[in-house]
Design an enzyme around this catalytic site. Structure first.
Site, PDB file in Angstrom:
ATOM      1  N   CYS A   8       0.772  -1.141   0.121  1.00  0.00           N
ATOM      2  CA  CYS A   8      -0.076   0.000  -0.056  1.00  0.00           C
ATOM      3  C   CYS A   8       1.008   1.294   0.003  1.00  0.00           C
ATOM      4  CB  CYS A   8      -1.049  -0.190   1.126  1.00  0.00           C
ATOM      5  SG  CYS A   8      -2.314   1.309   1.152  1.00  0.00           S
ATOM      6  N   GLU A  49      -2.246  -8.999   3.303  1.00  0.00           N
ATOM      7  CA  GLU A  49      -2.318  -9.725   4.938  1.00  0.00           C
ATOM      8  C   GLU A  49      -3.702  -9.747   5.242  1.00  0.00           C
ATOM      9  OE1 GLU A  49      -1.354  -5.115   5.335  1.00  0.00           O
ATOM     10  OE2 GLU A  49      -1.045  -6.782   4.098  1.00  0.00           O
ATOM     11  N   HIS A  98      -3.460  -4.945   0.191  1.00  0.00           N
ATOM     12  CA  HIS A  98      -3.279  -5.524   1.491  1.00  0.00           C
ATOM     13  C   HIS A  98      -3.300  -6.903   1.487  1.00  0.00           C
ATOM     14  CE1 HIS A  98      -2.611  -1.946   4.069  1.00  0.00           C
ATOM     15  NE2 HIS A  98      -3.404  -1.191   3.261  1.00  0.00           N
TER      16      HIS A  98
END
Length: 286
Positions: free
Chosen positions: A137, A243, A241
């Site tokens: 990001c 994650e 993202h």
């Protein structure tokens, strides 16, 4: 939870790989009480767990600010780059427009020049040492700015496309991406399970930095979603993202991306070891 199926990559002498994670910086807030009145340097748990699930060590790299009452020692960010094997730049505050030669169009978009300076130095010393870097990001945007690129300061007001990239749903907000055919990501990621990504940003790449190549974009508005450095050094950034993808059906499985990054980290660590030793194998260009 650890991924037991993940390969256990090792550095020289069989030690675990050491991945540095840049810090998010929260400046003192006099309107709040307790610890929030202090400068905070933190990592977001999901990104640390996503990386650590691959059986590697994750270590946050603190900034070396000298703004407190404690006199810091002579350890520099370059020393962290010498000790660590790879770097992940995590998301967070806006990149300050001043870094890429612009003025903020409004105070809310002023970003964090302190964090910018810290992470730009961190990125520079890792690249100088030939150590792989992955930007998430804000981290992707910082890579672009480091190589002379610029950003759209605010997608909703400047491009009219912000609702596709940011939402109050936060880590549940998603949109599709298109991978550039024959690019590194297209060769690495399997899109059969879906090509949606979790997207939380109101800024985006405007002018692409030198020696950078586009790896993905948003098919709805053309916003750049992933870049890589066209050089032997592995430097890659994604606007989304990964994650936050765990447990969400239909999103892009980004574990192969992390696997590629860590494979590059292991190769670079071995090459660095033998280079310092003055003999042995040398890392070849990908």
């Amino acid at each position: 939870m650890n991924d037991d199926s993940a390969p256990r990559r090792r550095g020289p002498f069989g030690r675990p790989l050491r991945i540095g994670l840049s810090a998010r910086i929260f400046h003192p807030d006099t309107q709040r009480q307790g610890v929030f009145r202090r400068t905070l340097q933190i990592l977001e748990q999901s990104i640390a767990h996503w990386i650590g699930a691959q059986h590697v060590m994750v270590l946050m790299v603190p900034s070396v600010l000298g703004d407190g009452p404690i006199r810091r020692g002579d350890i520099a960010l370059a020393d962290y780059a010498d000790y660590l094997d790879g770097l992940v730049l995590q998301g967070g505050a806006d990149v300050s427009p001043g870094v890429y030669g612009q003025t903020p169009r409004c105070d809310a978009w002023a970003g964090d020049p302190v964090r910018d300076a810290y992470e730009l130095e961190l990125l520079t010393v890792f690249i100088e040492r030939g150590k792989p870097v992955l930007g998430i990001c804000r981290g992707m945007q910082l890579i672009n700015v480091a190589f002379g690129g610029t950003l759209h300061q605010d997608l909703p007001s400047l491009c009219g496309t912000g609702e596709r990239h940011e939402s109050p749903a936060y880590d549940r907000h998603r949109h599709p991406v298109s991978l550039v055919p024959d690019g590194l990501l297209a060769r690495t990621l399997d899109t059969r399970e879906g090509c949606d990504v979790v997207s939380i940003h109101h800024q985006a790449i405007d002018r692409l930095g030198r020696d950078l190549r586009i790896e993905a974009h948003s098919p709805e508005d053309g916003i750049i979603e992933a870049i890589r450095l066209d050089a032997p050094n592995f430097v890659l950034g994604v606007q989304w993202h990964p994650e936050f993808h765990a447990g969400q059906p239909g999103v892009l499985n980004c574990n192969p991306l992390l696997d590629r990054f860590l494979t590059e980290v292991a190769a670079a660590a071995e090459a660095s070891f033998w280079l310092e030793a003055g003999s042995g194998p040398r890392r070849s260009e990908p």
